[in-house]
Motif scaffolding. Structure first.
Motif, PDB file in Angstrom:
ATOM      1  N   MET A   1      -1.085  -6.654  -6.147  1.00 39.08           N
ATOM      2  CA  MET A   1      -2.164  -6.778  -5.184  1.00 39.08           C
ATOM      3  C   MET A   1      -3.439  -6.204  -5.775  1.00 39.08           C
ATOM      4  SD  MET A   1      -2.411  -5.530  -1.227  1.00 39.08           S
ATOM      5  CE  MET A   1      -1.670  -3.971  -1.624  1.00 39.08           C
ATOM      6  N   PHE A   2      -4.545  -6.903  -5.550  1.00 39.87           N
ATOM      7  CA  PHE A   2      -5.838  -6.501  -6.091  1.00 39.87           C
ATOM      8  C   PHE A   2      -6.885  -6.633  -4.984  1.00 39.87           C
ATOM      9  CE2 PHE A   2      -9.866  -7.937  -8.123  1.00 39.87           C
ATOM     10  CZ  PHE A   2     -10.199  -6.747  -8.748  1.00 39.87           C
ATOM     11  N   LEU A   3      -7.537  -5.518  -4.646  1.00 43.53           N
ATOM     12  CA  LEU A   3      -8.555  -5.518  -3.599  1.00 43.53           C
ATOM     13  C   LEU A   3      -9.875  -5.046  -4.182  1.00 43.53           C
ATOM     14  CD1 LEU A   3      -6.560  -3.750  -0.711  1.00 43.53           C
ATOM     15  CD2 LEU A   3      -6.775  -6.200  -1.118  1.00 43.53           C
ATOM     16  N   ASP A   4     -10.953  -5.784  -3.933  1.00 45.57           N
ATOM     17  CA  ASP A   4     -12.266  -5.350  -4.406  1.00 45.57           C
ATOM     18  C   ASP A   4     -13.409  -5.748  -3.472  1.00 45.57           C
ATOM     19  OD1 ASP A   4     -12.334  -8.069  -4.842  1.00 45.57           O
ATOM     20  OD2 ASP A   4     -13.100  -7.934  -6.890  1.00 45.57           O
ATOM     21  N   LYS A   5     -13.075  -6.300  -2.308  1.00 42.43           N
ATOM     22  CA  LYS A   5     -14.116  -6.690  -1.356  1.00 42.43           C
ATOM     23  C   LYS A   5     -14.399  -5.532  -0.404  1.00 42.43           C
ATOM     24  CE  LYS A   5     -12.893 -11.616  -1.446  1.00 42.43           C
ATOM     25  NZ  LYS A   5     -12.412 -12.768  -0.643  1.00 42.43           N
ATOM     26  N   VAL A   6     -15.684  -5.242  -0.232  1.00 43.43           N
ATOM     27  CA  VAL A   6     -16.083  -4.134   0.634  1.00 43.43           C
ATOM     28  C   VAL A   6     -15.525  -4.337   2.041  1.00 43.43           C
ATOM     29  CG1 VAL A   6     -18.034  -2.965   1.721  1.00 43.43           C
ATOM     30  CG2 VAL A   6     -18.177  -3.662  -0.684  1.00 43.43           C
ATOM     31  N   GLU A   8     -12.238  -4.134   2.770  1.00 39.88           N
ATOM     32  CA  GLU A   8     -10.797  -4.382   2.713  1.00 39.88           C
ATOM     33  C   GLU A   8     -10.053  -3.051   2.762  1.00 39.88           C
ATOM     34  OE1 GLU A   8      -9.525  -8.338   0.422  1.00 39.88           O
ATOM     35  OE2 GLU A   8     -10.592  -6.921  -0.886  1.00 39.88           O
ATOM     36  N   ALA A   9      -8.970  -3.016   3.525  1.00 38.73           N
ATOM     37  CA  ALA A   9      -8.224  -1.773   3.724  1.00 38.73           C
ATOM     38  C   ALA A   9      -6.861  -1.843   3.066  1.00 38.73           C
ATOM     39  CB  ALA A   9      -8.079  -1.475   5.221  1.00 38.73           C
ATOM     40  N   PHE A  10      -6.430  -0.680   2.562  1.00 39.75           N
ATOM     41  CA  PHE A  10      -5.115  -0.538   1.951  1.00 39.75           C
ATOM     42  C   PHE A  10      -4.457   0.700   2.550  1.00 39.75           C
ATOM     43  CE2 PHE A  10      -2.300   1.229  -1.319  1.00 39.75           C
ATOM     44  CZ  PHE A  10      -1.520   0.119  -1.614  1.00 39.75           C
ATOM     45  N   TYR A  11      -3.186   0.557   2.958  1.00 40.21           N
ATOM     46  CA  TYR A  11      -2.472   1.665   3.591  1.00 40.21           C
ATOM     47  C   TYR A  11      -1.368   2.163   2.661  1.00 40.21           C
ATOM     48  CZ  TYR A  11      -4.878  -0.014   7.740  1.00 40.21           C
ATOM     49  OH  TYR A  11      -5.847  -0.408   8.634  1.00 40.21           O
ATOM     50  N   GLU A  13       1.345   5.605   2.361  1.00 38.50           N
ATOM     51  CA  GLU A  13       1.921   6.880   2.826  1.00 38.50           C
ATOM     52  C   GLU A  13       1.146   7.465   4.007  1.00 38.50           C
ATOM     53  OE1 GLU A  13       2.416   9.516  -0.489  1.00 38.50           O
ATOM     54  OE2 GLU A  13       4.201   8.443  -1.203  1.00 38.50           O
ATOM     55  N   GLY A  14       0.882   6.603   4.988  1.00 38.48           N
ATOM     56  CA  GLY A  14       0.242   7.053   6.215  1.00 38.48           C
ATOM     57  C   GLY A  14      -1.253   7.256   6.132  1.00 38.48           C
ATOM     58  N   LYS A  15      -1.865   6.890   5.001  1.00 38.47           N
ATOM     59  CA  LYS A  15      -3.307   7.051   4.865  1.00 38.47           C
ATOM     60  C   LYS A  15      -3.968   5.693   4.614  1.00 38.47           C
ATOM     61  CE  LYS A  15      -3.313  11.839   3.326  1.00 38.47           C
ATOM     62  NZ  LYS A  15      -3.824  12.823   2.337  1.00 38.47           N
ATOM     63  N   LYS A  16      -5.248   5.623   4.958  1.00 46.45           N
ATOM     64  CA  LYS A  16      -6.002   4.383   4.851  1.00 46.45           C
ATOM     65  C   LYS A  16      -7.104   4.525   3.810  1.00 46.45           C
ATOM     66  CE  LYS A  16      -8.809   1.288   7.772  1.00 46.45           C
ATOM     67  NZ  LYS A  16      -9.366   1.104   9.141  1.00 46.45           N
ATOM     68  N   TYR A  17      -7.191   3.546   2.919  1.00 50.10           N
ATOM     69  CA  TYR A  17      -8.219   3.528   1.887  1.00 50.10           C
ATOM     70  C   TYR A  17      -8.989   2.217   1.999  1.00 50.10           C
ATOM     71  CZ  TYR A  17      -5.254   7.253   0.078  1.00 50.10           C
ATOM     72  OH  TYR A  17      -4.509   8.401  -0.043  1.00 50.10           O
ATOM     73  N   LYS A 291      -1.050  -9.036  15.191  1.00 50.01           N
ATOM     74  CA  LYS A 291      -0.860  -9.118  13.735  1.00 50.01           C
ATOM     75  C   LYS A 291      -1.198  -7.805  13.076  1.00 50.01           C
ATOM     76  CE  LYS A 291      -2.107 -11.938   9.707  1.00 50.01           C
ATOM     77  NZ  LYS A 291      -2.936 -13.010   9.210  1.00 50.01           N
ATOM     78  N   ASP A 292      -0.346  -7.325  12.211  1.00 51.22           N
ATOM     79  CA  ASP A 292      -0.591  -6.096  11.453  1.00 51.22           C
ATOM     80  C   ASP A 292      -1.671  -6.349  10.417  1.00 51.22           C
ATOM     81  OD1 ASP A 292      -0.540  -3.818   9.998  1.00 51.22           O
ATOM     82  OD2 ASP A 292       1.638  -3.712   9.792  1.00 51.22           O
ATOM     83  N   SER A 293      -2.706  -5.516  10.394  1.00 50.50           N
ATOM     84  CA  SER A 293      -3.824  -5.728   9.459  1.00 50.50           C
ATOM     85  C   SER A 293      -3.439  -5.519   8.022  1.00 50.50           C
ATOM     86  CB  SER A 293      -4.981  -4.771   9.822  1.00 50.50           C
ATOM     87  OG  SER A 293      -4.559  -3.435   9.704  1.00 50.50           O
ATOM     88  N   THR A 294      -2.260  -4.939   7.765  1.00 48.37           N
ATOM     89  CA  THR A 294      -1.845  -4.710   6.372  1.00 48.37           C
ATOM     90  C   THR A 294      -1.190  -5.932   5.759  1.00 48.37           C
ATOM     91  OG1 THR A 294       0.323  -3.856   7.044  1.00 48.37           O
ATOM     92  CG2 THR A 294      -1.468  -2.266   6.861  1.00 48.37           C
TER      93      THR A 294
END
Length: 295
Positions: A1-6, A8-11, A13-17, A291-294
């Motif tokens: 998985m590759f995220l680079d769009k302002v 976009e969220a990544f979860y 271990e219980g934290k959000k980035y 729908k789960d946002s992840t």
């Protein structure tokens, strides 16, 4: 998985980035204390490192304090085994592990705001001047202190000296007071002001405040308990007063609770019930089409 769009969220271990959000490098990284933002997040086959955790690419701002620069150079010199200056250190695309950064959102979530009131005293008289501040958690206490200070100043301070002057002026409101000689503010004035501010309460501050609240609550409960006994014990009013204000109440009650297995079983059973209920409600919401946002 590759995220680079302002945005976009990544979860993990219980934290959000979130791509684009601000972060602070913590003590697990040589970049400790630097402020930056997330540029990219890579996981799975898109990772560059062999770590189990995702790769979080960050861009850090150049430190501005000399002490911060020196500390960064010292840490990096130790890491690379040679002298490193700020110019030698990459700041624009740094791979960080989740444990190396703290998001500003996490800092804000763990540090709720509260209102405080700042009482400021400012004065100038006879070629002398001064400035002081005090902080209060209630407006009532700030006003009480302001009125105490003003009463003292009107009795023994500079105000009685100026009152007979033709240029003497006074301005006041519920949150401020000023006395001065018109046209001579810099040389002759006395001013009190109350300002409301919002502060961020750190977890350590909250723990200390919670401990103090716990002490007060247990003292209040002790009073309520003993009042119901009436004259059961032959104690003077002074002894009763001292007992109800004793600092031993909270630790002694807590010591009893710590040894009370039934209390803690009920405590954790309540948590378990609530956790199961909330998880089932969340699961039901997903099945109903949320729908789960992840994903």
């Amino acid at each position: 998985m590759f995220l680079d769009k302002v945005g976009e969220a990544f979860y993990y271990e219980g934290k959000k980035y979130v791509i684009g959000e601000q972060v602070l490098a913590n003590g697990a990284s040589e970049y400790e204390g630097l402020i930056g933002r997330i540029l990219e997040i890579r996981d799975g086959d898109d990772k560059e490192t062999e770590n189990d955790a995702p790769d979080i690419y960050c861009e850090f701002e150049e430190p501005v304090l000399k002490s911060d620069i020196w500390n960064l150079e010292q840490r990096m010199s130790g890491l690379y085994g040679k002298r490193m200056t700020l110019e030698d250190i990459s700041l624009d695309l740094v791979i960080m592990g989740p444990d190396m950064i703290t998001t500003i959102a996490d800092i804000e979530d763990s540090s709720p705001t509260a209102e405080i009131y700042i009482l400021t005293e400012d004065w100038a008289v006879n070629d002398d001047y001064g400035h002081s501040t005090g902080a209060f958690t209630s407006l009532e206490m700030a006003k009480f202190s302001m009125r105490q200070m003003l009463a003292k100043e009107k009795q023994t301070g500079c105000i009685p000296v100026w009152e007979d002057e033709a240029d003497f002026k006074e301005d006041e409101s519920d949150m401020s007071y000023s006395a001065y000689r018109e046209g001579f503010w810099c040389e002759s004035h006395y001013e009190l002001t109350i300002q409301k501010l919002d502060i961020r309460m750190s977890p350590s501050f909250l723990r200390e405040a919670a401990d103090q609240y716990d002490i007060q609550t247990k003292q209040n409960d002790f009073v309520e308990q003993t009042e119901a006994w009436g004259d059961k014990y032959n104690l003077s009013d002074e002894v009763v007063y001292n007992l109800r204000h004793s600092k031993d109440i909270s630790p002694r009650v807590q010591n009893k609770l710590n040894k009370n297995d039934a209390y803690w079983e009920a405590y954790w059973e309540s948590f378990s019930e609530v956790a199961h209920e909330m998880c089932k409600e969340a699961e039901g919401g997903l099945k109903d089409g949320c729908k789960d946002s992840t994903t």
